[in-house]
Design a protein around this motif. Structure first.
Motif, PDB file in Angstrom:
ATOM      1  N   GLY A 282       0.716  -1.396  -0.060  1.00 63.44           N
ATOM      2  CA  GLY A 282      -0.025   0.205   0.215  1.00 63.44           C
ATOM      3  C   GLY A 282       0.834   1.170   0.063  1.00 63.44           C
ATOM      4  O   GLY A 282       0.237   2.439  -0.284  1.00 63.44           O
ATOM      5  N   GLU A 283       1.875   1.424   0.284  1.00 63.23           N
ATOM      6  CA  GLU A 283       2.989   2.421   0.141  1.00 63.23           C
ATOM      7  C   GLU A 283       2.370   3.600   1.043  1.00 63.23           C
ATOM      8  O   GLU A 283       2.215   4.811   0.661  1.00 63.23           O
ATOM      9  N   MET A 284       1.849   3.142   2.159  1.00 60.10           N
ATOM     10  CA  MET A 284       1.321   4.192   3.155  1.00 60.10           C
ATOM     11  C   MET A 284       2.377   5.287   3.649  1.00 60.10           C
ATOM     12  O   MET A 284       2.084   6.408   3.639  1.00 60.10           O
ATOM     13  N   GLY A 285       3.582   4.727   3.912  1.00 62.19           N
ATOM     14  CA  GLY A 285       4.885   5.760   4.190  1.00 62.19           C
ATOM     15  C   GLY A 285       5.051   6.916   3.328  1.00 62.19           C
ATOM     16  O   GLY A 285       5.326   7.842   3.707  1.00 62.19           O
ATOM     17  N   GLU A 286       5.135   6.220   1.841  1.00 62.56           N
ATOM     18  CA  GLU A 286       5.637   7.114   0.756  1.00 62.56           C
ATOM     19  C   GLU A 286       4.686   8.295   0.842  1.00 62.56           C
ATOM     20  O   GLU A 286       5.022   9.411   0.653  1.00 62.56           O
ATOM     21  N   LYS A 287       3.413   7.959   0.836  1.00 65.45           N
ATOM     22  CA  LYS A 287       2.254   8.947   0.880  1.00 65.45           C
ATOM     23  C   LYS A 287       2.424   9.992   1.877  1.00 65.45           C
ATOM     24  O   LYS A 287       2.081  11.238   1.595  1.00 65.45           O
ATOM     25  N   LEU A 288       2.910   9.638   2.881  1.00 62.39           N
ATOM     26  CA  LEU A 288       3.366  10.660   4.137  1.00 62.39           C
ATOM     27  C   LEU A 288       4.935  11.303   4.079  1.00 62.39           C
ATOM     28  O   LEU A 288       5.017  12.246   4.751  1.00 62.39           O
ATOM     29  N   GLY A 289       5.547  10.816   2.988  1.00 61.24           N
ATOM     30  CA  GLY A 289       6.844  11.308   3.075  1.00 61.24           C
ATOM     31  C   GLY A 289       7.604  10.593   4.242  1.00 61.24           C
ATOM     32  O   GLY A 289       8.794  11.189   4.446  1.00 61.24           O
ATOM     33  N   LEU A 290       7.273   9.453   4.523  1.00 63.86           N
ATOM     34  CA  LEU A 290       7.998   8.579   5.594  1.00 63.86           C
ATOM     35  C   LEU A 290       8.557   7.323   4.803  1.00 63.86           C
ATOM     36  O   LEU A 290       8.080   6.843   4.053  1.00 63.86           O
ATOM     37  N   PRO A 291       9.403   6.811   5.544  1.00 64.65           N
ATOM     38  CA  PRO A 291      10.014   5.121   5.221  1.00 64.65           C
ATOM     39  C   PRO A 291       8.862   4.488   5.235  1.00 64.65           C
ATOM     40  O   PRO A 291       7.949   4.365   5.758  1.00 64.65           O
ATOM     41  N   ALA A 292       8.594   3.175   4.332  1.00 66.33           N
ATOM     42  CA  ALA A 292       7.731   2.397   4.282  1.00 66.33           C
ATOM     43  C   ALA A 292       7.410   1.809   5.522  1.00 66.33           C
ATOM     44  O   ALA A 292       6.371   1.252   6.015  1.00 66.33           O
ATOM     45  N   ASP A 293       8.555   1.438   6.544  1.00 62.91           N
ATOM     46  CA  ASP A 293       8.128   0.741   7.665  1.00 62.91           C
ATOM     47  C   ASP A 293       8.060   1.630   8.838  1.00 62.91           C
ATOM     48  O   ASP A 293       8.162   1.385  10.083  1.00 62.91           O
ATOM     49  N   TRP A 294       7.646   3.054   8.575  1.00 60.88           N
ATOM     50  CA  TRP A 294       7.285   3.892   9.576  1.00 60.88           C
ATOM     51  C   TRP A 294       6.720   3.402  10.978  1.00 60.88           C
ATOM     52  O   TRP A 294       7.359   3.598  12.159  1.00 60.88           O
ATOM     53  N   ALA A 295       5.577   3.105  10.592  1.00 61.78           N
ATOM     54  CA  ALA A 295       4.818   2.553  11.917  1.00 61.78           C
ATOM     55  C   ALA A 295       5.328   1.439  12.674  1.00 61.78           C
ATOM     56  O   ALA A 295       5.370   1.459  13.830  1.00 61.78           O
ATOM     57  N   LYS A 296       5.870   0.543  11.900  1.00 68.46           N
ATOM     58  CA  LYS A 296       6.695  -0.582  12.549  1.00 68.46           C
ATOM     59  C   LYS A 296       7.827   0.088  13.539  1.00 68.46           C
ATOM     60  O   LYS A 296       7.894  -0.434  14.615  1.00 68.46           O
ATOM     61  N   GLN A 297       8.458   1.009  12.880  1.00 66.00           N
ATOM     62  CA  GLN A 297       9.575   1.760  13.904  1.00 66.00           C
ATOM     63  C   GLN A 297       8.881   2.088  14.990  1.00 66.00           C
ATOM     64  O   GLN A 297       9.573   2.323  16.208  1.00 66.00           O
ATOM     65  N   ILE A 298       7.995   2.894  14.798  1.00 67.79           N
ATOM     66  CA  ILE A 298       7.363   3.465  16.081  1.00 67.79           C
ATOM     67  C   ILE A 298       7.103   2.242  17.185  1.00 67.79           C
ATOM     68  O   ILE A 298       7.678   2.381  18.252  1.00 67.79           O
ATOM     69  N   ILE A 299       6.533   1.300  16.849  1.00 67.69           N
ATOM     70  CA  ILE A 299       5.887   0.291  17.800  1.00 67.69           C
ATOM     71  C   ILE A 299       7.218  -0.284  18.516  1.00 67.69           C
ATOM     72  O   ILE A 299       7.150  -0.587  19.564  1.00 67.69           O
ATOM     73  N   MET A 300       8.334  -0.425  17.433  1.00 62.04           N
ATOM     74  CA  MET A 300       9.474  -1.286  17.943  1.00 62.04           C
ATOM     75  C   MET A 300      10.030  -0.098  19.081  1.00 62.04           C
ATOM     76  O   MET A 300      10.790  -0.768  19.852  1.00 62.04           O
ATOM     77  N   ALA A 301       9.780   0.802  18.761  1.00 60.87           N
ATOM     78  CA  ALA A 301      10.599   1.960  19.678  1.00 60.87           C
ATOM     79  C   ALA A 301      10.118   2.197  20.953  1.00 60.87           C
ATOM     80  O   ALA A 301      10.586   1.962  22.059  1.00 60.87           O
ATOM     81  N   VAL A 302       8.554   2.664  20.878  1.00 65.15           N
ATOM     82  CA  VAL A 302       7.880   2.752  22.214  1.00 65.15           C
ATOM     83  C   VAL A 302       6.545   2.057  22.495  1.00 65.15           C
ATOM     84  O   VAL A 302       6.177   2.195  23.514  1.00 65.15           O
ATOM     85  N   GLY A 303       6.262   1.129  21.302  1.00 61.20           N
ATOM     86  CA  GLY A 303       4.959   0.419  21.855  1.00 61.20           C
ATOM     87  C   GLY A 303       3.918   0.816  21.286  1.00 61.20           C
ATOM     88  O   GLY A 303       3.814   2.042  20.808  1.00 61.20           O
ATOM     89  N   ASN A 304       2.690   0.333  21.547  1.00 57.84           N
ATOM     90  CA  ASN A 304       1.337   1.021  21.033  1.00 57.84           C
ATOM     91  C   ASN A 304       1.024   1.932  22.298  1.00 57.84           C
ATOM     92  O   ASN A 304       1.683   2.213  23.286  1.00 57.84           O
ATOM     93  N   TYR A 305      -0.296   2.828  22.107  1.00 58.29           N
ATOM     94  CA  TYR A 305      -0.520   3.623  23.116  1.00 58.29           C
ATOM     95  C   TYR A 305      -0.572   3.145  24.325  1.00 58.29           C
ATOM     96  O   TYR A 305      -0.247   3.910  25.385  1.00 58.29           O
TER      97      TYR A 305
END
Lengths: 338, 394
Positions: A282-305
């Motif tokens: 789906g190339e969600m990251g590209e649409k936002l101007g972010l890397p493809a695995d951006w959301a994965k990086q977030i969860i790996m770094a700080v976890g979910n809400y």
């Protein structure tokens, strides 16, 4: 001729002074952050649970973790963020002058701040609200029973106005006791000089721990004001505001779908939306101007809400309240990843 | 024989000595003094009793050693800590050499600083902190031994001191990829840097302003006077807010002045105005005959100022100048209001840590003690300077 030359050179000099002021910089902060390789995030210098300097010299807290989440999404590394402690007065100036890229400092989203200050809000990360704390022994369950009580409040705050408005609209007589300083407010309450104390619930809960007998006091289950707190970006930089907003949504989304820091690396799924979330399609990251695995990086770094909340705010005794996913009756609602 | 007629019987001098006599003379000389003494003792007893029971039994002192790292260096990254150490050791070398080469004052200053090191060594701080203090003190002692009576090294040591300042800034900030931006500077490190720069920069600026205010040239005189009066008419906190809120708005485009530098500039400019008035007081106390004599032997204005006026003027206002330095040192704590994490700002941040909530008395008392040690050291050195120069004696 000489006079003319002088005038021309004076004009050129004046223009050269003014031009840098007028020159509109069209580069989005998103690109600036990428070029710089570092995010600059404004935080609170010392607010329990939200932003404070830990013993190891690293910033901790709920707000600081969202700063790390943005750094992880944009730069792929949660440590590539520099925190700037700010006080209440200078936080907006720091954002407007570009000293910081994003402001995550317990800032309530209000109409005037949105319209008048040159700032844009992103989805609130924490819904706070004004409440009451009182001794259990009073055996009071609702706001109506507060008639005749002396209520402690800090001077000049919106809490003071909210209290007066609410009580007037309910037609309840009460005795306001106004304090200039937060510490005095709570020490007076602890000494029994006022019956009830009112403030933002997160503050009440955090302060309850410091009372002589914390278990003898309850925070009433009523909320008389709305205090949505969230990150802010500078007005007009939509690309950057989108990126920050979707970082917040990503933490909501992950909790909705039980994606945690632990399972995100090994997660195998057929759910197309989760696949898009993880950057597998789906190339969600590209649409936002972010890397493809951006959301994965977030969860790996700080976890979910939920993980961020439990790490920072549960220890100070804050209940989840409305700060849980909409699927569980809360207010956290991630927009579709499509 | 006639002389005897004039001699009177004089009582022998009182030879009674010792604490009993002292007590009798000073505390129990009359019945009301005795009552006052007893009352005072009772009050002191209760005050000290409650203070001591709190300090030794109730206070939770764990908060200090646990947060000592951020109290001393803020969020300065630990892997770059060698930068701070190298600065401390570099200064220790210079200090030791100076104490060896020059007698008197330098030696006393060194002893005062060595005492601070020894205090740190004895307190139950983290072992690495005490190691630093020990190494620094050893370096001072060794360099003192090396530098003893080596007069021909004087010039090099002076050059070393001049270079120590840029050296400190470059070392702390780093270069190339390894920079430590000033947002990471904090705690005692930031307090000391702000104070040192303020003191070093406000002194020459203050002297210039004082001379400017006494200048014969109207333009210079007016500019100096207006500057001094404007700055003295505004509270420091207002100027700090102007520096942190207004200045960035005036800056063109992407240009950003560092937050720490803004605070440094404001502190320096503020102190310089007060310093100017202190120095001017000293200049006015000098009899006009001094200047006239200097002119009579053909000295130019700069020479008159440098060799006749200023040395005498500064000498007589040392207490006022040191008072200004101490005030400046304490004023650095105001930068915590504009979001800098100096010693006090770090204290507030610690209180924001859920683990250490409600420990305001412990944290603030510790910070007060640190401030006291440094301010008293400054005051001690100034008393020594005065004694050395014989001020107030001749």
């Amino acid at each position: 001729m000489r006079k003319f030359l002088f005038r021309i050179s004076a004009l050129v000099f004046a223009i050269s002074l003014v031009t840098p002021l007028l020159a509109d910089n069209h580069q989005s902060i998103l690109d600036k952050v990428k070029n710089r390789g570092k995010l600059v995030c404004g935080v609170h210098g010392g607010l329990p649970g939200f932003g404070f300097l830990g013993e190891d010299g690293k910033w901790s807290g709920f707000d600081a973790d969202f700063g790390r989440a943005i750094a992880a999404a944009v730069l792929g590394d949660p440590d590539k963020v520099e925190f700037v402690p700010l006080n209440a007065a200078e936080r907006f100036t720091a954002l407007q002058t570009g000293e910081i890229d994003v402001l995550i400092r317990n800032t309530t989203w209000t109409l005037s701040r949105d319209a008048e200050l040159s700032t844009d809000f992103t989805p609130p990360t924490f819904y706070d609200g004004q409440g009451f704390m009182l001794p259990k022994s009073l055996n009071i369950k609702s706001i109506k029973e507060l008639a005749g009580a002396s209520i402690g409040v800090t001077a000049g705050s919106t809490t003071e106005l909210n209290l007066a408005d609410t009580m007037r609209s309910l037609g309840i007589e009460f005795k306001p006791v106004v304090y200039a300083d937060i510490d005095t407010l709570y020490s007076s309450y602890d000494a029994g000089r006022v019956d009830v104390v009112t403030s933002d619930k997160s503050q009440l809960v955090a302060r309850r721990k410091d009372l002589k007998n914390p278990d003898d006091h309850v925070v009433l289950d009523v909320t008389i004001s709305k205090e949505p707190l969230g990150p802010l970006t500078i007005h007009g930089d939509n690309k950057w505001n989108d990126a920050v907003s979707w970082v917040v949504y990503a933490t909501f989304f992950a909790e909705e779908h039980n994606i945690t820091q632990e399972n995100v690396k090994t997660l195998k799924t057929d759910n197309p939306e989760i696949k898009r979330f993880l950057g597998e399609s789906g190339e969600m990251g590209e649409k936002l101007g972010l890397p493809a695995d951006w959301a994965k990086q977030i969860i790996m770094a700080v976890g979910n809400y939920g993980e961020i909340f439990e790490r920072n705010l549960t220890p100070i005794g804050l209940p989840r309240g409305v700060n849980k996913p909409w699927t569980q009756g809360g207010l956290l609602y991630a927009m579709p990843f499509r | 024989m006639e002389n005897l007629a004039f001699t009177q019987e004089v009582k022998p001098p009182n030879t009674q000595k010792g604490p009993v006599k002292w007590l009798k003379d000073n505390l129990f000389s009359t019945w009301y003094n005795s009552i006052l003494t007893c009352l005072g003792l009772v009050i002191l007893f209760f005050v000290f009793k409650s203070v001591f029971t709190w300090v030794f039994t109730q206070a939770n002192w764990k908060v200090i050693p646990a947060n000592l790292q951020i109290l001393s260096i803020g969020s300065y990254p630990l892997e770059q800590i060698w930068r701070v150490s190298s600065v401390i050791y570099g200064l220790a070398v210079l200090l030791g050499l100076s104490a060896g080469i020059w007698n008197g004052l330098t030696r006393q200053i060194t002893v005062a600083i060595g005492c601070i090191g020894a205090i740190i060594l004895l307190l139950p701080f983290h072992i690495s902190v005490r190691e630093h203090a020990l190494i620094a003190n050893v370096i001072i002692a060794v360099c003192f031994a090396i530098g003893r009576d080596r007069d021909n090294w004087k010039r090099w040591v002076v050059i070393g001191w001049v270079l120590s300042f840029p050296w400190t800034m470059i070392m702390l900030h780093g270069f190339g990829a390894d920079t430590v931006t000033t947002t990471n500077w904090g705690g005692l490190l930031l307090t000391l840097i702000l104070a040192a720069i303020g003191i070093l920069a406000c002194f020459p600026l203050g002297v210039l302003l004082a001379l400017g205010r006494r200048s014969q040239l109207p333009a210079i005189r007016w500019v100096s006077t207006i500057y001094i009066e404007t700055v003295r008419g505004v509270p420091l906190i207002t100027l700090l807010f102007m520096g942190s809120l207004l200045l960035p708005i005036f800056m063109p485009g992407d240009f950003q002045l560092d937050k720490v530098i803004r605070a440094m500039v404001v502190l320096t400019l503020f102190s310089a105005a007060y310093m100017a008035e202190n120095v001017r007081g000293g200049l006015q106390a000098i009899p006009p005959g001094q200047v006239e004599a200097a002119q009579a032997v053909g000295l130019t204005y700069p020479k008159t100022m440098l060799f006749i006026d200023l040395p005498q003027a500064l000498r007589s206002v040392i207490p006022a100048i040191v008072g200004q330095f101490i005030a400046l040192f304490k004023d650095t704590s105001l930068v915590s209001v504009v979001g800098l994490l100096d010693l006090l700002g770090i204290g507030r941040s610690i209180l924001g840590n859920p683990d250490w909530q409600g420990l305001q008395p412990e944290v603030y008392l510790f910070i007060a003690v640190i401030y006291f040690i440094f301010c008293y050291a400054m005051s001690f050195v100034s008393q020594k300077v005065e004694a050395d120069l014989g001020i107030g004696k001749h």
